[in-house]
Scaffold this active site. Sequence first.
Site, short mmCIF file in Angstrom:
data_model
loop_
_atom_site.label_atom_id
_atom_site.label_comp_id
_atom_site.label_asym_id
_atom_site.label_seq_id
_atom_site.Cartn_x
_atom_site.Cartn_y
_atom_site.Cartn_z
N GLU A 240 61.11 60.50 54.93
CA GLU A 240 60.16 59.37 54.97
C GLU A 240 59.03 59.56 55.96
O GLU A 240 57.87 59.32 55.65
CB GLU A 240 60.89 58.05 55.31
N ASP B 250 66.46 58.38 53.74
CA ASP B 250 67.54 57.67 54.45
C ASP B 250 68.77 57.44 53.57
O ASP B 250 68.64 57.29 52.34
CB ASP B 250 67.04 56.32 54.97
N ASP C 208 70.61 55.06 52.48
CA ASP C 208 70.90 53.70 52.04
C ASP C 208 70.18 53.44 50.72
O ASP C 208 69.57 54.35 50.14
CB ASP C 208 70.49 52.68 53.10
N GLU D 217 67.47 51.75 50.00
CA GLU D 217 66.02 51.94 50.05
C GLU D 217 65.68 53.43 50.09
O GLU D 217 64.71 53.86 49.47
CB GLU D 217 65.45 51.22 51.28
N TYR E 289 72.05 56.41 62.15
CA TYR E 289 71.21 55.56 61.31
C TYR E 289 71.43 54.09 61.64
O TYR E 289 72.57 53.64 61.76
CB TYR E 289 71.50 55.84 59.84
N ARG F 105 70.51 51.23 60.00
CA ARG F 105 70.66 50.19 58.97
C ARG F 105 72.05 50.36 58.35
O ARG F 105 72.25 51.18 57.46
CB ARG F 105 69.56 50.31 57.91
N HIS G 102 78.36 53.45 55.71
CA HIS G 102 77.82 54.23 56.82
C HIS G 102 78.54 53.91 58.12
O HIS G 102 79.18 52.88 58.26
CB HIS G 102 76.32 53.94 56.98
#
Length: 897
Positions: free
Chosen positions: A8, A81, A83, A85, A304, A306, A351
């Site tokens: 990202e 990432d 997740d 998103e 991470y 989130r 996670h």
Amino acid sequence: MKNVVVVESPAKAKTINRYLGSDYTVIASFGHVRDLPPKDGSVRPDENFAMSWQTDERGSKQITAIAKALKGASKLILATDPDREGEAISWHVRSALEEKKLLKGIEVERVTFNEITKNAIAAAMKAPRTLDRPLIDAYLARRALDYLVGFTLSPVLWRKLPGSRSAGRVQSVALRLICEREAEIEVFKAKEYWSVEGLFTTPKKADFSAKLTHLEGKKLDQFALPDEATAHKARDLVRASALSVRKIERKRTRRNPAPPFTTSTLQQEASRKLGMSAQTTMRTAQQLYEGVDLNGETVGLITYMRTDGVTMATEAVQAIRSHINTAFGKDYCPAKPRSYATKAKNAQEAHEAIRPTDVSRTPDAVAAVLTADQKRLYELIWKRSVASQMQSAELDQTAITIGDNTDQTLLRATGSIIAFDGFLKLYIEGHDDKDKNNDDDQNRLLPAMAEGDSLNTKDVKAEQHFTQPPPRYSEASLVKKMEEIGIGRPSTYASILSVLRDRNYVRLEARRFIPEDRGRLVTAFLTSFFQRYVDTGFTASLETQLDDISDGRADWHDVMSAFWQDFSATVAKTKDLKISDVIDALDQDLGNHFFPPRPDGSDPRHCPSCTDGRLGLKLGRHGAFLGCSNYPECRTTRPLTVDNGEDTALPDGMRLLGHDPATGEDITLRRGPYGLYVQRGEPDPEDKKAKPKRATIPKDRNGEELTLKEAIGLLSLPRDVGPHPETGEMITAGLGRFGPFVKMGSIYGTLSKDDDVLTIGLNRAVDALAKKLASIRALGTHPKDGEAVIVRKGRFGPYVQHGQLIATLPKGDSMDDITLEEALALLDEKGKPLKGGLKTATKKTATKKTTTKKTTARKTTSKKAASSPKSKTTTQKAKTAKTKMANTTADKDDMPF
């Protein structure tokens, strides 16, 4: 052949590129490369919820960069990432490249890692997988839901409730929580109660206090002493009694450490302990995750950020336990590792919890390379993670009952002693307001005493109390509430709270959310006509369905169809909704808020201007206001307030700062295509040439904190600073295209970012001009117009200047020796217009001289060209281009910067 890796952010790309080496090219996508166009029809329910995606300018640039890197590459590795998103970003990148047919012969892999460390990256590259379709479907469902709710509900708000801005699937529910809490506070009626507390002395002359719990053999509840007379009677009875220690209870309790952080608990604790907003917390955590420079190498400091999970990797737990043994001793490390399970509704534990990537990097060891916020947040995460694996704290709790010989009058004192501090040696969890008083009582130390000891009564007091309303939500408590009831996802909480403030639906005061009138109107409207869609139970159940999609247990099209069928039918019912129905519903719901009861008992709705008028809520073209029932005959009106008392009836992107004391005109803060600016007054519809005064806000100034006084100062620019001490010429300060400046005649001096153009003094202005003045020498004034003639250093040598006319000095001539007469001769002989100055006028003059010579030839050519369609098109294009150029020139800022 090289492999191309997509992540990202540029910071993440830079770090990973170092770890992977020269066989890999790592490129940042800068987040999403595509999104739904902000217009109707981007999601089409009638076509099984088909979506149209749009690539913006930045996204197109990144796709082009990725495509360029893929030339000659054998593999595309999507490493966004770990997740939902992140999965969606990877899917968008692959889809955009496939549409351009750029993936022929190129293998596509997906890798994820929970931390940006060399070992984690290497392990991820050895375990590639395909894109996770259920996660992508969950993203599509959420994106479609949010789009359809926003683009369907918001227009209803605009039509039926002028002045409102937008509604959102989760945003509106969060706003409802804040508004309902405020309504509870408004209707709350404080109830009086009293307590009796005595101060006593032990036989060893140590003092302690105890509270009355039993009177005349009856246990006292909170309201057992309702007034002063009853409380004083109880106080006097305690004073007259001979008291002794009747009973001592001791027990050892254990307090266990809290689990390591999830996204939600990190936001809550950072708010309570550090005063950080959810947005600041997540931004800072992102920086720690992406890495900082340690000894010339970029290293990710935390995993991470989130996540809903509270577990940590086995290797991390072992490393933390080893650190505990070394740093604190074996007594602080439990025999077995601690394990945790989340209690949050709808939690997904795919996670790890948020933890340091290497426990040996203590906060002190990395403090030198961190910003203040990074240091504080890293220390919080590091301590919480280590404490979560430490031994429980042990406390000896003591409860002492004292009373008379009949046990009819009893008082109680409680306290505790830490027998073993355990994890408390490193970390104490923050608490909400309601827990603080209980903690104070529990952590109090009591003096040594024994059962039967007689006590000396030093003092007994009766204290008055009143019940307190429920506290307003803080960011921490609102996030906690949203997580408890299962609405939204922790990774979105920061943006939800930010949108509520940006829309002026709520404001933060003393770190507590207070709903604005605009926010209360929106909530009242939605609960009246869309009750189901702002219901916490319904929203939580929808979150469960979305989680089922991500786990592969439900089809996203089915979930969307069920939602849309009911939602679209509810929206359709509002088409025939009358404004009067809306007013009646809102007036009934918010009547007590807008018209609170008066102390004298008179009707709060009675119009002060007419005998039979009744005040109520009304809707105008620009929004809601309070007015008389006889309006417009009776002109008694009152605006609803927002932004510290200013009128809400302003368009999006505008904020009223106040009124100009000289003219009385509104001064507003606005957002234009090039940033924030302030404006005085409004355009005159009858005089289109007359424009209101505007002023750009300096880039280093926060528009949200701009005051009326500062805005008036900006609108008054340029301002006189004072006369130059040597020349006597006036120095002015102003704002140009590239920032603040000072000016003396035709000489400009730039100011630094630390200079305030509104307050800069004469000495600083002279300093700013000194460098320019050192390269300029005034020769005198021109005899024709009285303007200054100067000689100055130029890029290609010295030159003389008069207005926009310049002439270079002959080679070998010094700017210190030239006279005014010589300068005037040079300007007359070989004067040229300054670039960007008289160039256009000179060209026009030159054109006129040559026009006569070419007239005949052009007439012949134009006749031939007139018969050619191609020539007509070319001529028209030329005219259009010329017009555009003329318009552009006319709109250019006339400042030299």
